[in-house]
Design a protein around this motif. Structure first.
Motif: not given
Length: 164
Positions: A87, A93, A112
């Motif tokens: 991540h 994002e 996500e």
């Protein structure tokens, strides 16, 4: 680690993972600790090439030294990856936005971003693309309703400009 088990990484680590081979190494070492030679054998690569990439990943904090063994006077180093999913909180994002009663808001409550590198032949790339289209169509046609989600997938060949 995030709740879904992915490792939170920074910009430098994200750059280290911009290689299909390094992603393969991370997957292999997330399953079990191995030496560079063992990884090379599993991935059918040269030991020197794999050793180089393992060293870059280790120096970047993406691999851990799990164990050292002395065998016939030679020190074997076993590396492990704490995760094979990552991540990287970044700009991609922020592109996901939702519309509420008052207009557009910031990031959606559920958003996500997934990215990886794959080492594909032209035939594999075409098959992969077709499988993705089929998966998207399945979900487009067979959902039961609820909130609207945006899905964006980009597939493209990467120009090789060298790695660190």
């Amino acid at each position: 680690m995030t709740p879904n088990g992915s490792l939170i990484i920074d910009a430098k680590q994200n750059k280290l993972l911009q290689s299909a081979l390094r992603i393969k190494i991370m997957h292999a070492l997330s399953r079990e600790a191995m030496t560079s030679k063992q990884v090379a054998d599993r991935l059918r690569q040269t030991p020197g090439n794999i050793h180089y990439h393992i060293q870059r990943l280790y120096e970047g904090g993406l691999l851990e030294l799990a164990e050292t063994r002395s065998v016939a006077g030679i020190v074997e180093k076993y590396y492990a990856a704490p995760a094979s999913q990552f991540h990287f909180p970044g700009a991609a994002e922020g592109e996901l936005r939702q519309k509420d009663d008052e207009g557009w808001t910031g990031g959606a409550p559920f958003s996500e971003y997934h990215a990886t590198r794959l080492d594909l032949s032209d035939e594999e790339a075409a098959r992969f693309s077709e499988e993705l289209k089929t998966l998207l169509e399945k979900w487009e046609l067979h959902t039961e309703g609820g909130r609207e989600y945006g899905v964006s997938i980009r597939i493209g060949r990467i120009d090789e400009k060298g790695e660190d």
